[in-house]
Write a protein that holds these residues in place. Structure first.
Motif, PDB file in Angstrom:
ATOM      1  N   ALA A  89       0.840  -1.204   0.000  1.00 12.07           N
ATOM      2  CA  ALA A  89       0.000   0.000   0.000  1.00 12.07           C
ATOM      3  C   ALA A  89       0.872   1.250   0.000  1.00 12.07           C
ATOM      4  CB  ALA A  89      -0.924  -0.011   1.210  1.00 12.07           C
ATOM      5  N   THR A  90       1.701   1.357  -0.994  1.00 13.66           N
ATOM      6  CA  THR A  90       2.651   2.476  -1.046  1.00 13.66           C
ATOM      7  C   THR A  90       1.999   3.809  -1.393  1.00 13.66           C
ATOM      8  OG1 THR A  90       3.174   1.866  -3.335  1.00 13.66           O
ATOM      9  CG2 THR A  90       4.616   1.017  -1.610  1.00 13.66           C
ATOM     10  N   SER A  91       0.693   3.790  -1.668  1.00 10.68           N
ATOM     11  CA  SER A  91      -0.023   5.038  -1.953  1.00 10.68           C
ATOM     12  C   SER A  91      -0.634   5.657  -0.696  1.00 10.68           C
ATOM     13  CB  SER A  91      -1.138   4.788  -2.984  1.00 10.68           C
ATOM     14  OG  SER A  91      -0.607   4.388  -4.219  1.00 10.68           O
ATOM     15  N   LEU A  92      -0.372   5.071   0.460  1.00  4.62           N
ATOM     16  CA  LEU A  92      -0.948   5.589   1.702  1.00  4.62           C
ATOM     17  C   LEU A  92      -0.594   7.058   1.915  1.00  4.62           C
ATOM     18  CD1 LEU A  92      -0.479   2.622   4.185  1.00  4.62           C
ATOM     19  CD2 LEU A  92      -2.640   3.695   3.561  1.00  4.62           C
ATOM     20  N   VAL A  93      -1.615   7.823   2.297  1.00  3.56           N
ATOM     21  CA  VAL A  93      -1.449   9.252   2.574  1.00  3.56           C
ATOM     22  C   VAL A  93      -1.599   9.531   4.064  1.00  3.56           C
ATOM     23  CG1 VAL A  93      -2.378  11.560   2.109  1.00  3.56           C
ATOM     24  CG2 VAL A  93      -2.282   9.878   0.271  1.00  3.56           C
ATOM     25  N   TRP A  94      -2.552   8.836   4.709  1.00  5.46           N
ATOM     26  CA  TRP A  94      -2.763   8.956   6.154  1.00  5.46           C
ATOM     27  C   TRP A  94      -2.613   7.584   6.796  1.00  5.46           C
ATOM     28  CZ3 TRP A  94      -7.275  12.497   8.144  1.00  5.46           C
ATOM     29  CH2 TRP A  94      -7.152  13.782   7.605  1.00  5.46           C
ATOM     30  N   VAL A  95      -1.858   7.524   7.904  1.00  6.68           N
ATOM     31  CA  VAL A  95      -1.806   6.338   8.747  1.00  6.68           C
ATOM     32  C   VAL A  95      -2.105   6.786  10.177  1.00  6.68           C
ATOM     33  CG1 VAL A  95      -0.386   4.481   9.678  1.00  6.68           C
ATOM     34  CG2 VAL A  95      -0.167   5.113   7.268  1.00  6.68           C
ATOM     35  N   VAL A  96      -3.253   6.340  10.693  1.00  5.77           N
ATOM     36  CA  VAL A  96      -3.726   6.794  12.010  1.00  5.77           C
ATOM     37  C   VAL A  96      -3.622   5.629  12.987  1.00  5.77           C
ATOM     38  CG1 VAL A  96      -5.656   7.795  13.281  1.00  5.77           C
ATOM     39  CG2 VAL A  96      -5.278   8.427  10.879  1.00  5.77           C
ATOM     40  N   LEU A 120       3.237   9.490   2.000  1.00  8.30           N
ATOM     41  CA  LEU A 120       2.634   9.662   3.329  1.00  8.30           C
ATOM     42  C   LEU A 120       2.653  11.129   3.748  1.00  8.30           C
ATOM     43  CD1 LEU A 120       1.353   7.948   5.559  1.00  8.30           C
ATOM     44  CD2 LEU A 120       3.584   7.913   6.694  1.00  8.30           C
ATOM     45  N   ASP A 121       1.481  11.626   4.129  1.00  7.16           N
ATOM     46  CA  ASP A 121       1.335  13.029   4.505  1.00  7.16           C
ATOM     47  C   ASP A 121       1.165  13.203   6.010  1.00  7.16           C
ATOM     48  OD1 ASP A 121       0.873  15.869   3.672  1.00  7.16           O
ATOM     49  OD2 ASP A 121      -1.067  15.499   4.618  1.00  7.16           O
ATOM     50  N   ARG A 122       0.386  12.312   6.639  1.00  7.35           N
ATOM     51  CA  ARG A 122       0.129  12.431   8.072  1.00  7.35           C
ATOM     52  C   ARG A 122       0.319  11.082   8.753  1.00  7.35           C
ATOM     53  NH1 ARG A 122      -5.126  16.533   8.497  1.00  7.35           N
ATOM     54  NH2 ARG A 122      -4.297  18.078   7.033  1.00  7.35           N
ATOM     55  N   ASN A 133      13.715   6.034   9.874  1.00 10.98           N
ATOM     56  CA  ASN A 133      13.450   6.042   8.431  1.00 10.98           C
ATOM     57  C   ASN A 133      12.048   6.522   8.076  1.00 10.98           C
ATOM     58  OD1 ASN A 133      16.047   4.879   7.842  1.00 10.98           O
ATOM     59  ND2 ASN A 133      15.232   2.917   8.532  1.00 10.98           N
ATOM     60  N   LEU A 134      11.646   7.634   8.666  1.00 11.48           N
ATOM     61  CA  LEU A 134      10.329   8.191   8.350  1.00 11.48           C
ATOM     62  C   LEU A 134      10.360   8.831   6.962  1.00 11.48           C
ATOM     63  CD1 LEU A 134       9.415   9.844  11.771  1.00 11.48           C
ATOM     64  CD2 LEU A 134       8.504   7.716  10.815  1.00 11.48           C
ATOM     65  N   PRO A 135       9.257   8.740   6.208  1.00 13.49           N
ATOM     66  CA  PRO A 135       9.227   9.326   4.863  1.00 13.49           C
ATOM     67  C   PRO A 135       9.428  10.840   4.889  1.00 13.49           C
ATOM     68  CG  PRO A 135       7.404   7.803   5.192  1.00 13.49           C
ATOM     69  CD  PRO A 135       8.031   8.012   6.531  1.00 13.49           C
ATOM     70  N   LYS A 136      10.137  11.346   3.917  1.00 19.17           N
ATOM     71  CA  LYS A 136      10.408  12.787   3.828  1.00 19.17           C
ATOM     72  C   LYS A 136       9.183  13.576   3.386  1.00 19.17           C
ATOM     73  CE  LYS A 136      15.346  12.221   2.881  1.00 19.17           C
ATOM     74  NZ  LYS A 136      15.362  10.801   3.270  1.00 19.17           N
ATOM     75  N   SER A 137       8.134  12.870   2.985  1.00 18.91           N
ATOM     76  CA  SER A 137       6.916  13.530   2.507  1.00 18.91           C
ATOM     77  C   SER A 137       5.993  13.987   3.631  1.00 18.91           C
ATOM     78  CB  SER A 137       6.137  12.570   1.596  1.00 18.91           C
ATOM     79  OG  SER A 137       5.842  11.365   2.297  1.00 18.91           O
ATOM     80  N   ILE A 138       6.194  13.512   4.848  1.00 21.64           N
ATOM     81  CA  ILE A 138       5.272  13.796   5.957  1.00 21.64           C
ATOM     82  C   ILE A 138       5.195  15.295   6.240  1.00 21.64           C
ATOM     83  CG2 ILE A 138       4.865  13.463   8.433  1.00 21.64           C
ATOM     84  CD1 ILE A 138       6.049  10.718   8.214  1.00 21.64           C
ATOM     85  N   THR A 139       3.961  15.798   6.404  1.00 22.96           N
ATOM     86  CA  THR A 139       3.749  17.201   6.778  1.00 22.96           C
ATOM     87  C   THR A 139       3.264  17.335   8.226  1.00 22.96           C
ATOM     88  OG1 THR A 139       1.446  17.278   6.015  1.00 22.96           O
ATOM     89  CG2 THR A 139       3.165  17.806   4.404  1.00 22.96           C
ATOM     90  N   GLU A 140       2.613  16.295   8.756  1.00 21.66           N
ATOM     91  CA  GLU A 140       2.139  16.338  10.146  1.00 21.66           C
ATOM     92  C   GLU A 140       2.505  15.036  10.844  1.00 21.66           C
ATOM     93  OE1 GLU A 140      -1.881  17.059  12.869  1.00 21.66           O
ATOM     94  OE2 GLU A 140      -2.007  17.158  10.683  1.00 21.66           O
ATOM     95  N   LEU A 141       3.250  15.163  11.953  1.00 20.20           N
ATOM     96  CA  LEU A 141       3.708  14.002  12.718  1.00 20.20           C
ATOM     97  C   LEU A 141       3.313  14.178  14.179  1.00 20.20           C
ATOM     98  CD1 LEU A 141       5.327  11.363  12.961  1.00 20.20           C
ATOM     99  CD2 LEU A 141       7.395  12.758  13.230  1.00 20.20           C
TER     100      LEU A 141
END
Length: 347
Positions: free
Chosen positions: A98-105, A127-129, A143-151
């Protein structure tokens, strides 16, 4: 079980089907469409533990199901909700399909740092959030993705953050580390060029973190052990608009003259400290919280300087001075001119 055996004997179910899909998937197909909480689940690619409503085809809802593991996530899913479970770990490879994941809650679980694989999130390039608050983490996942905007990492047991924890995360705008066990954070935020909000409330910090990002606008440091503010602090970070330092150990000695006299500042919270004087603040400040200190004097020059006329007045709208050692009679009459914009003053 008899039904499954019968179907296999009759040749209705292709044995190769189970090779292409996980056990949960082919079992889900056999069960057909399912209903939960008024939503109709997708017939294809949805684990039994979760709901994949046709009205939100890219979302997978697995929250509050007493899960102890992360279920299979189909490749088309972009938003996965796993909060409120009993998940203790995440193995490498769980999200690889599922490499298209944008949110993981994943907040409000029982995640342990030593049970999270080193590359669990590394392949999630979109991944955005990522919400990992209210768990049992003792360190930031690697190794968190560089794409994240909210952590979100608040309400864990993190005591140290290695200098490379957020390396390359130039898109990160909001970082929440509140309610952990941090005493010193070092210069770990230096490379976060887009960070505008940093929440480090309820830790054990003894000083304001060094090397904060230049774009930072909101800084929350309540409930720490901070005794002073560095000289020229807001000169180094001129875009800061909201600073909250309530419930610390600040004294007059720890506040250099004019340290808060910066025009961009909109809200300043210094309540529940040990201040005896009102610090000098910018005329553009709108909200000032000084309740529960030891202030003994109402100094009008703190708000409007020594030169006061009809064109020189404060933009202050909210001023709290209650639970100090002054009363309404200590406010001079000319305060009506200086604080003409004030909608609420509490002494």
């Amino acid at each position: 079980m008899r039904t499954v055996v019968l179907l296999l004997i009759m040749g209705i179910v292709d044995l190769s089907f189970g090779q292409r899909y996980s056990q949960l998937q082919w079992l889900s197909h056999l069960r057909g469409r399912r209903w939960h909480a008024g939503w109709q689940a997708e017939d294809v690619d949805c684990p039994l533990e979760c709901d994949c409503p046709s009205t939100y085809p890219t979302a997978m809802y697995c929250h509050s199901r007493n899960l102890q593991h992360v279920p299979y996530v189909p490749s088309h899913i972009k938003y996965v909700y796993l909060q409120g479970n009993q998940i203790t770990g995440i193995q490498d490879g769980v999200f690889d399909n599922a490499t298209s994941l944008v949110w993981v809650v994943l907040f409000h679980n029982q995640l342990s740092s030593n049970k999270i694989g080193k590359n669990v999130f590394s392949k999630l390039k979109n991944l955005d959030r990522l919400f990992l608050d209210q768990n049992e983490l003792t360190r930031v996942p690697p190794n968190l993705p560089k794409s994240i905007t909210e952590l979100r990492l608040g309400h864990n047991k993190i005591s140290k953050v290695p200098s490379n924890s957020f390396e390359g995360m130039a898109n990160l705008t909001s970082l929440k580390l509140q309610a952990n066990d941090l005493e010193d954070i070092g210069g770990v935020f230096k490379g976060l060029k887009s960070l505008t909000l940093l929440d480090m409330r309820k830790n054990k910090l003894r000083k304001i973190p060094d090397n904060l990002p230049e774009r930072l606008q909101q800084l929350y440091l309540e409930f720490n052990n901070i005794e002073s503010v560095p000289a020229g602090f807001l000169t180094m970070y001129p875009k800061l608009k909201f600073i909250r330092l309530a419930h610390n150990k600040l004294t007059d000695k720890g506040l250099p003259s004019n340290v808060f006299n910066i025009s961009m500042l909109v809200e300043l919270d210094l309540s529940f400290n040990k201040l005896e004087k009102i610090p000098i603040v910018s005329r553009n400040l709108e909200n000032l919280y000084l309740q529960a200190n030891k202030i003994k004097e109402f100094s009008l020059s703190s708000f409007c300087g020594h030169k006061r006329d009809m064109t020189n007045f404060s933009q202050l709208r909210m001023l709290r001075l209650d639970a100090n050692e002054i009363s309404a009679k200590d406010i001079p009459a000319e305060a009506a001119y200086c604080l003409r914009r004030a909608a609420f003053i509490d002494v």
